[in-house]
Design a protein around this motif. Structure first.
Motif, short mmCIF file in Angstrom:
data_model
loop_
_atom_site.label_atom_id
_atom_site.label_comp_id
_atom_site.label_asym_id
_atom_site.label_seq_id
_atom_site.Cartn_x
_atom_site.Cartn_y
_atom_site.Cartn_z
N ALA A 1 -17.38 9.34 67.55
CA ALA A 1 -17.24 8.05 68.24
C ALA A 1 -17.15 6.92 67.22
O ALA A 1 -16.34 5.99 67.37
CB ALA A 1 -18.43 7.83 69.17
N ALA A 2 -17.97 7.00 66.17
CA ALA A 2 -17.98 5.96 65.14
C ALA A 2 -16.63 5.88 64.44
O ALA A 2 -16.05 4.79 64.26
CB ALA A 2 -19.09 6.22 64.13
N SER B 1 -13.80 4.57 66.74
CA SER B 1 -14.00 3.15 67.05
C SER B 1 -13.74 2.26 65.84
O SER B 1 -13.13 1.19 65.96
CB SER B 1 -15.42 2.92 67.58
OG SER B 1 -15.63 3.63 68.77
N TYR B 2 -14.22 2.69 64.67
CA TYR B 2 -14.00 1.90 63.46
C TYR B 2 -12.51 1.78 63.15
O TYR B 2 -12.02 0.69 62.83
CB TYR B 2 -14.71 2.53 62.27
CG TYR B 2 -16.23 2.46 62.31
CD1 TYR B 2 -16.88 1.49 63.07
CD2 TYR B 2 -17.01 3.35 61.58
CE1 TYR B 2 -18.27 1.43 63.10
CE2 TYR B 2 -18.40 3.29 61.60
CZ TYR B 2 -19.02 2.33 62.37
OH TYR B 2 -20.39 2.26 62.40
N TRP C 1 -10.00 2.13 65.24
CA TRP C 1 -9.37 1.35 66.30
C TRP C 1 -9.56 -0.14 66.06
O TRP C 1 -8.62 -0.93 66.14
CB TRP C 1 -9.96 1.77 67.65
CG TRP C 1 -9.26 1.23 68.85
CD1 TRP C 1 -8.25 1.81 69.56
CD2 TRP C 1 -9.53 -0.03 69.52
NE1 TRP C 1 -7.87 1.00 70.62
CE2 TRP C 1 -8.64 -0.14 70.62
CE3 TRP C 1 -10.43 -1.07 69.28
CZ2 TRP C 1 -8.64 -1.24 71.48
CZ3 TRP C 1 -10.43 -2.17 70.14
CH2 TRP C 1 -9.54 -2.24 71.22
N THR C 2 -10.79 -0.53 65.73
CA THR C 2 -11.09 -1.93 65.49
C THR C 2 -10.40 -2.45 64.24
O THR C 2 -9.88 -3.57 64.21
CB THR C 2 -12.62 -2.12 65.35
OG1 THR C 2 -13.27 -1.66 66.53
CG2 THR C 2 -12.97 -3.58 65.12
N GLN D 1 -8.55 -2.19 75.88
CA GLN D 1 -9.80 -1.45 76.08
C GLN D 1 -10.07 -0.55 74.88
O GLN D 1 -9.23 0.24 74.49
CB GLN D 1 -9.71 -0.59 77.35
CG GLN D 1 -10.97 0.21 77.63
CD GLN D 1 -10.92 0.89 78.99
OE1 GLN D 1 -11.02 0.24 80.02
NE2 GLN D 1 -10.75 2.20 78.99
N PRO D 2 -11.26 -0.66 74.30
CA PRO D 2 -11.60 0.18 73.14
C PRO D 2 -11.90 1.61 73.57
O PRO D 2 -12.05 1.90 74.77
CB PRO D 2 -12.85 -0.50 72.59
CG PRO D 2 -13.48 -1.14 73.78
CD PRO D 2 -12.35 -1.59 74.65
N PRO D 3 -11.97 2.54 72.63
CA PRO D 3 -12.32 3.92 72.95
C PRO D 3 -13.68 4.00 73.64
O PRO D 3 -14.63 3.32 73.24
CB PRO D 3 -12.38 4.60 71.57
CG PRO D 3 -11.49 3.76 70.71
CD PRO D 3 -11.68 2.35 71.18
N LEU D 4 -13.77 4.81 74.72
CA LEU D 4 -14.99 4.90 75.51
C LEU D 4 -15.54 6.32 75.55
O LEU D 4 -14.80 7.30 75.38
CB LEU D 4 -14.72 4.45 76.96
CG LEU D 4 -14.19 3.03 77.18
CD1 LEU D 4 -13.84 2.83 78.64
CD2 LEU D 4 -15.22 2.00 76.73
N SER D 5 -16.84 6.45 75.83
CA SER D 5 -17.43 7.77 76.06
C SER D 5 -17.07 8.22 77.47
O SER D 5 -16.53 7.44 78.27
CB SER D 5 -18.96 7.68 75.91
OG SER D 5 -19.50 6.82 76.90
#
Length: 335
Positions: A12-13, A16-17, A19-20, A322-326
């Motif tokens: 997830a980290a 997300s990193y 993507w951001t 929309q960012p990556p989600l669980s």
């Protein structure tokens, strides 16, 4: 980066990193490409070109990683988000200070990300990004010094003997009872004045060129908040006979021609707000005066409310990806 990708699945980290970072670097490409249209100083122009090249490299590497992992590549920001033919909005001096601030943000962000990354190729990418940010920040600082534009933190006396704190009031009785600020407290006050001054200058330029009324009013409000916070921090320094850096709003021209899309400017502000919240948090943790901690805390609460209002504008205008989600297990159960 080595074309042989790691076989480990991204966490997830890591997703997300990346993507951001993709969002931020595509934004930076638009901003820096515009800067280059209006640069007179050859040293600053070379620095901006270097920063632009780094952003291009990051975007290509992340895009390659996402395609390989079959992860949707974000839209980010494109040539549609910048008008390269627009009149000059900022001076060369602001461009230089912007790059220093941008590189400093990279140092802070990448160093925070690295401990949470385990995949070899992604860790290598962020390690190199951290080194590149350090080199960029060093170059920006050197140019500022050479041109006499650097606003260094204030000086304090060199300690000439070892002393120990005798009273708990050193920490708790901050309401004027301790007659001096620690060097760390001075540093944070100076730094947060500078970042707010840059924010005030950018919000001035953004408010002059925004086309969406909500966004324009948001930037005007942002300038008011930045100036208010600057005054709070400046008062601490001046009360202790320490100099505070001068504002840079004069480095904004009178142009009202749209330069960046409202979407890009709103996202840019969200990045700045995120950094500001982090800066205040660090200042709180490293301040040893109760009055300083109280002021940073209440000002941070104001920024959080301002940030929430900005998110609402982004969502209402469908500007926020929309960012990556669980996995939403509860929703799956209902289905």
């Amino acid at each position: 980066m080595d074309s042989t990708h790691n076989s480990m699945k991204m966490t997830a980290a890591e997703i997300s990193y990346l993507w951001t970072t993709y969002q931020s670097d595509t934004m930076s490409i638009c901003v820096l490409k515009y800067f280059l249209q209006h640069l007179d100083d050859s040293d600053i122009k070379a620095l901006v070109n270097h920063a632009l090249d780094l952003s291009y490299q990051h975007v290509e590497i992340i895009k390659e990683l996402f395609v390989h992992e079959r992860i949707a590549v974000p839209q980010g920001f494109t040539d549609q988000d910048v008008n390269l033919k627009a009149e000059r909005l900022f001076s060369d001096i602001l461009y230089l200070k912007y790059i220093k601030n941008m590189a400093g943000g990279g140092l802070s962000g990448y160093s925070r990300m690295l401990p949470n990354i385990y995949r070899k190729d992604i860790k290598s990418f962020y390690s190199k990004a951290l080194t590149s940010s350090m080199e960029l920040e060093n170059k920006a600082t050197l140019i500022l010094l050479e041109k006499g534009l650097a606003t260094r933190p204030p000086f304090i006396p060199y300690p000439d003997k070892v002393e120990f704190i005798q009273k708990q009031s050193f920490f708790l009785e901050g309401l004027g009872r301790r007659g001096a600020l620690t060097g760390t407290e001075v540093t944070h006050l100076h730094f947060n004045i500078e970042t707010n001054q840059l924010g005030a200058a950018l919000s001035t330029g953004f408010s002059q060129t925004a086309q969406n009324k909500q966004a324009r009013n948001y930037f005007i409000r942002g300038k008011e908040i930045a100036l208010k916070h600057t005054k709070v921090f400046r008062d601490y320094l001046e009360k202790h006979s320490l100099p505070a850096p001068a504002g840079i709003e004069p480095e904004v021209t009178e142009s009202t021609e749209p330069v960046f899309s409202d979407k890009l400017m709103m996202f840019h502000f969200s990045v700045m707000i995120y950094a500001g919240i982090g800066n205040y948090g660090i200042a709180i943790s490293e301040s040893q005066r109760s009055d300083l901690v109280i002021d940073y805390s209440r000002l941070n609460a104001e920024i959080l409310k301002y940030s929430e209002d900005g998110i609402n504008i982004l969502v209402a205008n469908e500007w926020l990806e929309q960012p990556p989600l669980s996995i939403d297990r509860q929703n799956l159960s209902k289905k």
